[in-house]
Design an enzyme around this catalytic site. Sequence first.
Site, PDB file in Angstrom:
ATOM      1  N   ALA A  55       0.820  -1.214   0.000  1.00  0.00           N
ATOM      2  CA  ALA A  55       0.000   0.000   0.000  1.00  0.00           C
ATOM      3  C   ALA A  55       0.848   1.255   0.000  1.00  0.00           C
ATOM      4  CB  ALA A  55      -0.926   0.000   1.220  1.00  0.00           C
ATOM      5  N   HIS A  56       0.347   2.294  -0.670  1.00  0.00           N
ATOM      6  CA  HIS A  56       0.987   3.604  -0.661  1.00  0.00           C
ATOM      7  C   HIS A  56       0.990   4.136   0.767  1.00  0.00           C
ATOM      8  CE1 HIS A  56       1.563   7.906  -1.446  1.00  0.00           C
ATOM      9  NE2 HIS A  56       2.030   7.567  -2.636  1.00  0.00           N
ATOM     10  N   PRO A  57       2.045   4.847   1.166  1.00  0.00           N
ATOM     11  CA  PRO A  57       2.128   5.292   2.568  1.00  0.00           C
ATOM     12  C   PRO A  57       1.104   6.358   2.960  1.00  0.00           C
ATOM     13  CG  PRO A  57       3.943   6.187   1.285  1.00  0.00           C
ATOM     14  CD  PRO A  57       3.269   5.175   0.423  1.00  0.00           C
ATOM     15  N   SER A  58       0.485   7.034   1.987  1.00  0.00           N
ATOM     16  CA  SER A  58      -0.438   8.105   2.372  1.00  0.00           C
ATOM     17  C   SER A  58      -1.736   8.144   1.580  1.00  0.00           C
ATOM     18  CB  SER A  58       0.260   9.468   2.250  1.00  0.00           C
ATOM     19  OG  SER A  58       0.664   9.697   0.910  1.00  0.00           O
ATOM     20  N   PHE A 109      -4.681   2.733  -2.553  1.00  0.00           N
ATOM     21  CA  PHE A 109      -3.647   2.688  -3.582  1.00  0.00           C
ATOM     22  C   PHE A 109      -2.733   1.531  -3.228  1.00  0.00           C
ATOM     23  CE2 PHE A 109      -1.611   5.720  -6.791  1.00  0.00           C
ATOM     24  CZ  PHE A 109      -0.876   4.717  -7.390  1.00  0.00           C
TER      25      PHE A 109
END
Length: 403
Positions: free
Chosen positions: A229-232, A236
């Site tokens: 997963a995207h960190p923010s 995503f």
Amino acid sequence: MRPLEDVRIIAIEQYGAGPFGSVHLADLGADVLKIEEPSSGGDVGRYVPPYNSGEDSLFFETFNRNKRSLSLDLGTPEGRKVFEDLVATSDAVYSNLRGDVPAKMRITYDDLKHLNPAIVCCSLTGFGMTGPRSRQPGYDYILQGLAGWMDLTGDPDGPPTKSGLSLVDFCGGYVAALSLMAGLHAARRDGVGGDCDVSLYDTAISMLTYPAAWHLNAGFRPVRTKNSAHPSLVPFQAFEAVDGWFVVGCAKEKFWVRLVEAIGLADLLDDPRFVDFTARGEHKDDLLPLLENRFAENSVDHWVSLLTAAGVPTGPINDVEQALTEEHTVARGLIATTDHEVWGEVRQVTSPVRFGDDPVRYRRAPHRNENFDEVMTMLGYSADEIRGLVDAGAFGKIVQETA
């Protein structure tokens, strides 16, 4: 003419990072002349298993197409003479060695500027030519660890994990090629060359990009994320379907709206927990199970087709075979073919670096010292001069035995 057809590069390179950087320049038309040390058998990449035979390997073919080869012993006065004659007629000296070696070998700008004031000396090393680690050898895996990449990669509950590809090596090669081109531009403009002190370490640290800025300015401490997963940005990440995995990327609010409408969860648009990126990040533990359950109901092809039609960034997680046979891979001309005496027809991926519309011509990687006669003619040596250099061991035993 190809874009770099008027550029000659002397490449003291071996294995992966250095040859990877220069192969893009060769594909653009540069005359990349590999200098191979004769007593050690030349570039070690020639012998990399499992697909190797004698002095030929598919590994070597990957990084050395469109280049030429000359066996040359730079440790002999006569070999050094040939090298210096090449410097006088070339645009750049390109190497990938340990940080303290270019100075020892006398291949820096200060060592060569008397021969050619416009020469560009690009040294791609593990840790650079200065600093406390400059004398240490640098390898991709080690640098992925040192630069924090492995700490960022993998499952949250698993061990630190390297990338599946040698990305520090490959990115370092790109940085070296870019640095060399910047140096060539300046040299042709000003008539004065210089050094490009490029390192794999610098490359790896620089690629920490925004997580580094977040940490340096706000104390952010990156953590590994489930399912890549995207960190923010939420959602995503990778999601699992009935028959495999695919990625959904909602990098803009409009993609979030399209996503939930396409998969029949439009009621989530009215949920205050998911109203924007900040809210979805705070309540991701509530949101992600809803998406995961829905995606588990059908196949990868179903979801990718549906979301693509809806204008949501998405794509399957392919294996290597699937990636190489993707319709878009073929359409973009990303597979090149060359003929080889040992391997027959060699197929490999092409360089993504492009300029203009002229098709790239591909030539197999050179056999060791294959271009000896061409280089001797290019330098204007007489038959007697060549015989004297051969007898003095300038080119190693391989030439002495065949000359």
